[in-house]
Write a protein that holds these residues in place. Sequence first.
Motif, PDB file in Angstrom:
ATOM      1  N   TRP A   1       0.806  -1.226   0.000  1.00  0.00           N
ATOM      2  CA  TRP A   1       0.000   0.000   0.000  1.00  0.00           C
ATOM      3  C   TRP A   1       0.837   1.273   0.000  1.00  0.00           C
ATOM      4  CZ3 TRP A   1      -4.377  -1.751  -1.430  1.00  0.00           C
ATOM      5  CH2 TRP A   1      -4.854  -2.970  -0.946  1.00  0.00           C
ATOM      6  N   ASP A   2       2.050   1.206   0.542  1.00  0.00           N
ATOM      7  CA  ASP A   2       2.863   2.430   0.633  1.00  0.00           C
ATOM      8  C   ASP A   2       3.784   2.633  -0.560  1.00  0.00           C
ATOM      9  OD1 ASP A   2       1.988   3.669   2.974  1.00  0.00           O
ATOM     10  OD2 ASP A   2       2.959   2.094   4.171  1.00  0.00           O
ATOM     11  N   ASN A   3       3.720   1.728  -1.522  1.00  0.00           N
ATOM     12  CA  ASN A   3       4.640   1.824  -2.655  1.00  0.00           C
ATOM     13  C   ASN A   3       4.004   2.656  -3.781  1.00  0.00           C
ATOM     14  OD1 ASN A   3       5.973   1.243  -5.114  1.00  0.00           O
ATOM     15  ND2 ASN A   3       6.814  -0.637  -4.227  1.00  0.00           N
ATOM     16  N   PRO A   4       4.605   3.822  -4.118  1.00  0.00           N
ATOM     17  CA  PRO A   4       3.988   4.679  -5.142  1.00  0.00           C
ATOM     18  C   PRO A   4       3.924   4.008  -6.516  1.00  0.00           C
ATOM     19  CG  PRO A   4       6.054   5.656  -4.301  1.00  0.00           C
ATOM     20  CD  PRO A   4       5.807   4.410  -3.512  1.00  0.00           C
ATOM     21  N   ASP A   5       4.887   3.118  -6.828  1.00  0.00           N
ATOM     22  CA  ASP A   5       4.829   2.433  -8.132  1.00  0.00           C
ATOM     23  C   ASP A   5       3.647   1.469  -8.193  1.00  0.00           C
ATOM     24  OD1 ASP A   5       7.087   3.741  -8.879  1.00  0.00           O
ATOM     25  OD2 ASP A   5       8.447   2.083  -8.373  1.00  0.00           O
ATOM     26  N   THR A   6       3.368   0.850  -7.051  1.00  0.00           N
ATOM     27  CA  THR A   6       2.226  -0.074  -7.003  1.00  0.00           C
ATOM     28  C   THR A   6       0.932   0.696  -7.239  1.00  0.00           C
ATOM     29  OG1 THR A   6       3.458  -1.393  -5.415  1.00  0.00           O
ATOM     30  CG2 THR A   6       1.116  -1.858  -5.591  1.00  0.00           C
ATOM     31  N   LEU A   7       0.842   1.866  -6.618  1.00  0.00           N
ATOM     32  CA  LEU A   7      -0.358   2.690  -6.819  1.00  0.00           C
ATOM     33  C   LEU A   7      -0.455   3.120  -8.287  1.00  0.00           C
ATOM     34  CD1 LEU A   7      -2.839   4.197  -5.766  1.00  0.00           C
ATOM     35  CD2 LEU A   7      -1.343   6.098  -5.142  1.00  0.00           C
ATOM     36  N   ALA A   8       0.656   3.550  -8.857  1.00  0.00           N
ATOM     37  CA  ALA A   8       0.632   3.992 -10.263  1.00  0.00           C
ATOM     38  C   ALA A   8       0.211   2.834 -11.168  1.00  0.00           C
ATOM     39  CB  ALA A   8       2.014   4.509 -10.667  1.00  0.00           C
ATOM     40  N   ASN A   9       0.687   1.656 -10.854  1.00  0.00           N
ATOM     41  CA  ASN A   9       0.339   0.454 -11.619  1.00  0.00           C
ATOM     42  C   ASN A   9      -1.169   0.175 -11.522  1.00  0.00           C
ATOM     43  OD1 ASN A   9       0.004  -2.233 -12.426  1.00  0.00           O
ATOM     44  ND2 ASN A   9       1.824  -2.989 -11.396  1.00  0.00           N
ATOM     45  N   ALA A  10      -1.702   0.212 -10.304  1.00  0.00           N
ATOM     46  CA  ALA A  10      -3.135  -0.048 -10.118  1.00  0.00           C
ATOM     47  C   ALA A  10      -3.967   1.019 -10.832  1.00  0.00           C
ATOM     48  CB  ALA A  10      -3.481  -0.075  -8.629  1.00  0.00           C
ATOM     49  N   ARG A  11      -3.525   2.272 -10.757  1.00  0.00           N
ATOM     50  CA  ARG A  11      -4.273   3.358 -11.421  1.00  0.00           C
ATOM     51  C   ARG A  11      -4.271   3.158 -12.936  1.00  0.00           C
ATOM     52  NH1 ARG A  11      -2.396   9.117  -9.738  1.00  0.00           N
ATOM     53  NH2 ARG A  11      -4.467   9.648 -10.528  1.00  0.00           N
ATOM     54  N   ALA A  12      -3.121   2.730 -13.455  1.00  0.00           N
ATOM     55  CA  ALA A  12      -3.038   2.517 -14.911  1.00  0.00           C
ATOM     56  C   ALA A  12      -3.968   1.379 -15.330  1.00  0.00           C
ATOM     57  CB  ALA A  12      -1.603   2.217 -15.315  1.00  0.00           C
ATOM     58  N   GLN A  13      -3.997   0.301 -14.544  1.00  0.00           N
ATOM     59  CA  GLN A  13      -4.858  -0.832 -14.909  1.00  0.00           C
ATOM     60  C   GLN A  13      -6.331  -0.424 -14.883  1.00  0.00           C
ATOM     61  OE1 GLN A  13      -3.940  -4.796 -13.474  1.00  0.00           O
ATOM     62  NE2 GLN A  13      -1.911  -4.177 -12.805  1.00  0.00           N
ATOM     63  N   LEU A  14      -6.689   0.385 -13.868  1.00  0.00           N
ATOM     64  CA  LEU A  14      -8.077   0.845 -13.776  1.00  0.00           C
ATOM     65  C   LEU A  14      -8.429   1.733 -14.979  1.00  0.00           C
ATOM     66  CD1 LEU A  14     -10.703   1.021 -12.075  1.00  0.00           C
ATOM     67  CD2 LEU A  14      -9.706   3.018 -10.935  1.00  0.00           C
ATOM     68  N   ALA A  15      -7.515   2.643 -15.324  1.00  0.00           N
ATOM     69  CA  ALA A  15      -7.779   3.554 -16.449  1.00  0.00           C
ATOM     70  C   ALA A  15      -7.872   2.774 -17.765  1.00  0.00           C
ATOM     71  CB  ALA A  15      -6.685   4.611 -16.529  1.00  0.00           C
ATOM     72  N   GLU A  16      -7.045   1.748 -17.910  1.00  0.00           N
ATOM     73  CA  GLU A  16      -7.094   0.951 -19.147  1.00  0.00           C
ATOM     74  C   GLU A  16      -8.399   0.162 -19.234  1.00  0.00           C
ATOM     75  OE1 GLU A  16      -2.239   0.494 -19.509  1.00  0.00           O
ATOM     76  OE2 GLU A  16      -3.401  -1.139 -18.625  1.00  0.00           O
ATOM     77  N   LEU A  17      -8.852  -0.340 -18.111  1.00  0.00           N
ATOM     78  CA  LEU A  17     -10.128  -1.080 -18.106  1.00  0.00           C
ATOM     79  C   LEU A  17     -11.289  -0.145 -18.443  1.00  0.00           C
ATOM     80  CD1 LEU A  17     -12.033  -3.460 -17.484  1.00  0.00           C
ATOM     81  CD2 LEU A  17     -11.904  -2.813 -15.063  1.00  0.00           C
ATOM     82  N   ILE A  18     -11.321   1.001 -17.791  1.00  0.00           N
ATOM     83  CA  ILE A  18     -12.423   1.937 -18.035  1.00  0.00           C
ATOM     84  C   ILE A  18     -12.368   2.425 -19.492  1.00  0.00           C
ATOM     85  CG2 ILE A  18     -13.383   4.196 -17.392  1.00  0.00           C
ATOM     86  CD1 ILE A  18     -12.586   3.573 -14.478  1.00  0.00           C
ATOM     87  N   GLY A  19     -11.152   2.711 -19.970  1.00  0.00           N
ATOM     88  CA  GLY A  19     -11.006   3.139 -21.362  1.00  0.00           C
ATOM     89  C   GLY A  19     -11.578   2.105 -22.320  1.00  0.00           C
ATOM     90  N   ARG A  20     -11.396   0.847 -22.014  1.00  0.00           N
ATOM     91  CA  ARG A  20     -11.870  -0.206 -22.925  1.00  0.00           C
ATOM     92  C   ARG A  20     -13.386  -0.400 -22.851  1.00  0.00           C
ATOM     93  NH1 ARG A  20     -10.688  -6.375 -21.650  1.00  0.00           N
ATOM     94  NH2 ARG A  20     -12.645  -6.001 -20.542  1.00  0.00           N
ATOM     95  N   ASP A  21     -13.943  -0.400 -21.636  1.00  0.00           N
ATOM     96  CA  ASP A  21     -15.340  -0.842 -21.470  1.00  0.00           C
ATOM     97  C   ASP A  21     -16.332   0.259 -21.136  1.00  0.00           C
ATOM     98  OD1 ASP A  21     -14.706  -3.386 -22.140  1.00  0.00           O
ATOM     99  OD2 ASP A  21     -14.875  -4.242 -20.128  1.00  0.00           O
ATOM    100  N   GLN A  22     -15.927   1.521 -21.258  1.00  0.00           N
ATOM    101  CA  GLN A  22     -16.836   2.592 -20.827  1.00  0.00           C
ATOM    102  C   GLN A  22     -18.095   2.691 -21.698  1.00  0.00           C
ATOM    103  OE1 GLN A  22     -14.799   6.353 -20.958  1.00  0.00           O
ATOM    104  NE2 GLN A  22     -13.738   5.800 -22.820  1.00  0.00           N
ATOM    105  N   ASN A  23     -18.090   2.084 -22.869  1.00  0.00           N
ATOM    106  CA  ASN A  23     -19.307   2.130 -23.690  1.00  0.00           C
ATOM    107  C   ASN A  23     -20.141   0.860 -23.597  1.00  0.00           C
ATOM    108  OD1 ASN A  23     -18.690   4.709 -24.521  1.00  0.00           O
ATOM    109  ND2 ASN A  23     -17.550   4.015 -26.314  1.00  0.00           N
ATOM    110  N   ARG A  24     -19.878   0.037 -22.610  1.00  0.00           N
ATOM    111  CA  ARG A  24     -20.655  -1.192 -22.440  1.00  0.00           C
ATOM    112  C   ARG A  24     -21.752  -0.944 -21.408  1.00  0.00           C
ATOM    113  NH1 ARG A  24     -17.820  -1.890 -26.119  1.00  0.00           N
ATOM    114  NH2 ARG A  24     -19.866  -1.381 -26.926  1.00  0.00           N
ATOM    115  N   ALA A  25     -23.006  -1.007 -21.862  1.00  0.00           N
ATOM    116  CA  ALA A  25     -24.140  -0.773 -20.961  1.00  0.00           C
ATOM    117  C   ALA A  25     -24.183  -1.810 -19.846  1.00  0.00           C
ATOM    118  CB  ALA A  25     -25.439  -0.823 -21.757  1.00  0.00           C
TER     119      ALA A  25
END
Length: 605
Positions: free
Chosen positions: A377-401
């Motif tokens: 939880w305290d590792n900034p790279d881990t947070l950046a990694n999790a944020r990137a994965q979330l953004a990539e998922l949302i970018g892919r599926d944001q048009n799925r009802a």
Amino acid sequence: MSALSLRAAPANALLRPGLDLNGPWHQIVDPYDTGFYDYRLQPYDAAAQPQGGFFLDQRPRAETDLIEYSFDASPTLAVPGDWNSQDGRLLYYEGTVWYRRLFDYTPSGPNSRLFLSFGAANYEADVYLNGHKLGRHVGGFTPFAFEATSLLKPSGNSLVVRVNNRRLREGVPTIMTDWWNYGGLTREVRLVEVPATFIAEWAVHLASGARDRIAVRVRLEGAQPVQKITVSIPELSLTAESTTGSDGVAALELAAPGLALWSPDHPKLYTVNVAAGNDRLTDEIGFRTIVVRGSDILLNGQPVFLRGICLHEENPLRGGRAYSPADASQLLGWARELNCNFLRLAHYPHNEHMARLADKLGLLLWEEIPVYWAITWDNPDTLANARAQLAELIGRDQNRASVIIWSVANETPVSEARTRFLRRLIDDARALDGTRLVSAAMEVRADPADADHKIVDDPLGEFTDLQSFNEYIGWYDGLPEKIARIHWTIARDKPVIVSEFGADAVQGMHAGVNTRFSEEFQEQVYRLTLPMLDKIPQFRGCTPWILCDFRSPRRVLPKIQDGWNRKGLIGENGRKKKAFDVLKAYYAHFLHASEAAGPPAKNQR
Ligand code: GCB
């Protein structure tokens, strides 16, 4: 659009012209990473003029040449696909495999740009074209792409990818999970051709608070970011135009009187076209609203009860990662037989075919990223990694009802650092996409003074839209008879979605209700849990653990587990266990009420 959504690659790779790179790829299993590091442990690809490294894809030209690898002479693996289920020797393999594919391609115009696009590669991928490094992607379940325009030749291109699935303490997920660490190019690979300035992102949904107005945001990438944008929905005879700003972004709205809303009862999709300069995209998109009011979940304004089940992205019959439309129909078909209207795609983003098919079938989805158990939880790279994965998922599926929930974590230990980390992800999810609910699968606390009293008060629940928690009363916590005695204190007036409960059972093993691993034990847990949950006033749905047995290296008990988590309602042989029918019958009571009419009165269940 938020600063996070900086994808410089074309949106919707699967829908674009180009070249399919699926099929057999030559591969070299490289446990010592000999093709990546020299004998002083320096990466070959960091040298100004690399002298070695498998990415050079060399062949001896003279009998005196010493080249100690050969893609041409090496065996192949199918892409998409994990390596573990394709070659018995690789079942437990964790490390590097090099993939190589040769291809020819002539772009259709002189100004085209070319991108190599990957649906997913678990966990880390280094991508090289014709001996040059294009980049590295980290994270095993989300799409990525690298531009290849200047390196591409009309014939004889060598595309080399080093995929490494070593588990990392600071990774997302971390080293300890309860699923198989399938490695490889697990999803489609494509060469995508786009115009010089192209659509990098488009989000299409109902305008905030509206049911007959559609909001569209478009973001372009390229040298000419100012372009005319045209959005049309032919079936509704709608067209709207706008112009992007110097940042390539345009937002526009279309009045859509008579729009039929998407719902599980009526999964209506419209063909939506967007054109921007020379680029155009077409997709099938549904429109619906999802909000929380007090402890109700409102779909298109009506209370809905979520009849769910959890799933791993695995085809149990093959014992391998699911990746194809056929796998998606197998899994979603079983869920429909169970009378589900909802699925939790655990514990990481599943392939895009799942959400596309759910859109067509009218199944609601919870999608999640692999922030699971003991993340650093305290590792900034881990947070950046999790944020990137979330953004990539949302970018892919944001048009799925079908997708109604983004979930940022599973069963994470309560601490300030944890909550700070997850709040960042929750804020990101809302900034990237304000049209869906945000959740996390939390844990339940026991009352030290009363073994039958369960408390749900994780401070994270303050920031999520739902109160979702996993519980294993009757399996990890007492025997089934304990279930009926449980009473709850649930801190907040928010909808409760019980994101896991269950018990292991070997399909075909029959015994009494207290015999571990018998179908009767599992059946009893389901029989007693459903009425117990029904007593929670805010109970609005559940996703029991889990649709199918799945491989897990943690599950070592011979003859019973043999490397499989047995909590599936369907065995690895595809046969249903007794508990399948219990859940199916429970959900059947809701079917008679209209999908959007909410849970029937208790006596109707
Ligand atoms: C859990 C986890 C899930 C496990 C399951 C189990 O709480 O969220 O990933 O597989 O329990 O079977 O223990």
